[in-house]
Design a protein around this motif. Sequence first.
Motif, PDB file in Angstrom:
ATOM      1  N   ARG A   1       0.863  -1.186   0.000  1.00  0.00           N
ATOM      2  CA  ARG A   1       0.000   0.000   0.000  1.00  0.00           C
ATOM      3  C   ARG A   1       0.903   1.241   0.000  1.00  0.00           C
ATOM      4  O   ARG A   1       1.117   1.870   1.031  1.00  0.00           O
TER       5      ARG A   1
ATOM      6  N   THR B   1      -1.356   4.096  -3.987  1.00  0.00           N
ATOM      7  CA  THR B   1      -2.471   3.294  -3.489  1.00  0.00           C
ATOM      8  C   THR B   1      -3.252   4.053  -2.429  1.00  0.00           C
ATOM      9  O   THR B   1      -4.493   4.127  -2.468  1.00  0.00           O
ATOM     10  N   VAL B   2      -2.548   4.633  -1.465  1.00  0.00           N
ATOM     11  CA  VAL B   2      -3.202   5.408  -0.404  1.00  0.00           C
ATOM     12  C   VAL B   2      -3.950   6.600  -0.995  1.00  0.00           C
ATOM     13  O   VAL B   2      -5.090   6.903  -0.606  1.00  0.00           O
TER      14      VAL B   2
ATOM     15  N   TYR C   1      -7.163   5.295  -2.613  1.00  0.00           N
ATOM     16  CA  TYR C   1      -8.161   4.914  -1.615  1.00  0.00           C
ATOM     17  C   TYR C   1      -8.860   6.155  -1.049  1.00  0.00           C
ATOM     18  O   TYR C   1     -10.091   6.193  -0.932  1.00  0.00           O
TER      19      TYR C   1
ATOM     20  N   LEU D   1      -4.907   2.071  -9.721  1.00  0.00           N
ATOM     21  CA  LEU D   1      -4.810   0.852  -8.927  1.00  0.00           C
ATOM     22  C   LEU D   1      -4.538  -0.361  -9.811  1.00  0.00           C
ATOM     23  O   LEU D   1      -3.765  -1.255  -9.439  1.00  0.00           O
TER      24      LEU D   1
ATOM     25  N   HIS E   1      -1.091  -2.490  -9.366  1.00  0.00           N
ATOM     26  CA  HIS E   1      -1.152  -3.797  -8.711  1.00  0.00           C
ATOM     27  C   HIS E   1      -1.374  -4.969  -9.663  1.00  0.00           C
ATOM     28  O   HIS E   1      -1.319  -6.113  -9.226  1.00  0.00           O
TER      29      HIS E   1
ATOM     30  N   ALA F   1      -6.799  -4.761  -4.504  1.00  0.00           N
ATOM     31  CA  ALA F   1      -6.699  -3.307  -4.395  1.00  0.00           C
ATOM     32  C   ALA F   1      -8.065  -2.643  -4.559  1.00  0.00           C
ATOM     33  O   ALA F   1      -8.432  -1.738  -3.790  1.00  0.00           O
TER      34      ALA F   1
ATOM     35  N   GLU G   1     -10.246  -3.347  -1.457  1.00  0.00           N
ATOM     36  CA  GLU G   1      -9.847  -2.504  -0.326  1.00  0.00           C
ATOM     37  C   GLU G   1     -10.237  -1.049  -0.553  1.00  0.00           C
ATOM     38  O   GLU G   1     -10.685  -0.370   0.374  1.00  0.00           O
TER      39      GLU G   1
END
Length: 392
Positions: free
Chosen positions: A12, A16-17, A20, A127, A131, A138, A141
């Motif tokens: 992550r 990625t963060v 999200y 994402l 990934h 991913a 999440e």
Amino acid sequence: MYRYTAKADFVRDAPTVLSYAALAAYTFWLYAFGPAVTLLRDELGFSYTLVGFYSVLWSVGAALAGAGFAWVAGRLARRALLWCSALVTVAGAGLFTLGTGVPATLLAAGLMGLAGTTMLAVLQAILSDRHGSQRDRALTEANIGAGASAVVAPLVLGALAAAVVGWRAAFALPAIVLAVLYVRFRRQPLPAPPARHVVAGAGGLPAACWLFIVLTACSVAIEFCIVYFGPQLLLGTGLSAAAAGTALGANYLGILIGRLLGARITRRPGRSVALLYASLAITGAGFALFWLAGRPAPAILGLFVCGAGIANLYPLAIALTLDAADGREDRANARSQLVIGLVSAASPYVIGTLADRYGLAVGFALEPVLIGACALLLWTGLRATAASTSST
């Protein structure tokens, strides 16, 4: 920019963060929009038909975003596309809350649908690029934050509507989050599309990919029909209008819990298909309880179970879509948003038309049809994928 390279470990990292958090901000607007239109109608006194037109304009904007995303993504870097679409979405939210009449707020609905869906598509692309074969994890999440926003947004909107500041202040919260993310991540390199996009991106999408695109759209339609008409069906169980609207929160809570469980299950590869089949079965069981209960407690329980099943349909279906794209992920991403926009506009209209003629309980018969169609599309798409793999 760095390019994706396959990794055994799921990391992550900063992209990625960022994805999200930005997805959670966008979803807050999405789930606050419906209740906000209701409050706006109370202020401006427009018709129920116009209430539906706000949602139609959002969906049309989403469809336009899907139609143009592949073209735009081929000409703009991920970072430029992300922050430009975020800025325009913020502008649309500002117009919706500061506009003084119906024309301005209608324009804002279309603008938020267009720019917001573009932002959603580019976040999914980031994402997916980052990934690769673990994109299902991913995306699952990422949708935990979306599920949390679905629970929180109506509550925050209602609380602020009763306070001095008013409901419009709620629409500023995602804008603040995006501003903080921009300050923190504006210089962050984002994954570039894999090199195979350049080679394979000009061709058409495989048949399996199209089947999964329709699967994704039907899974969204299942949720949208519950959101639009679920409270209306609850009125028949003896609940008041206010209580029925509040009870819809059980569906959102089920979605959040389902996505938390889905994120845990998808930590190990190879479980997505089984989870999708299980999710469809849970959705069907929960909807049957909600649809046939006739009393408040079991109907609300059915909403919760249905939400737990719905939770992982979209993230896993879009992951299958991108997996089957054969190097054309941007095009598959775009076409999925286009079809979702069209289906999102059409499916509540179909239920409403059936309900006007035969009653709402009959109108909701569309839901089991959609659930069955999802199961058939999943099975057919997997067979097409297997056939394509064996032929190569």
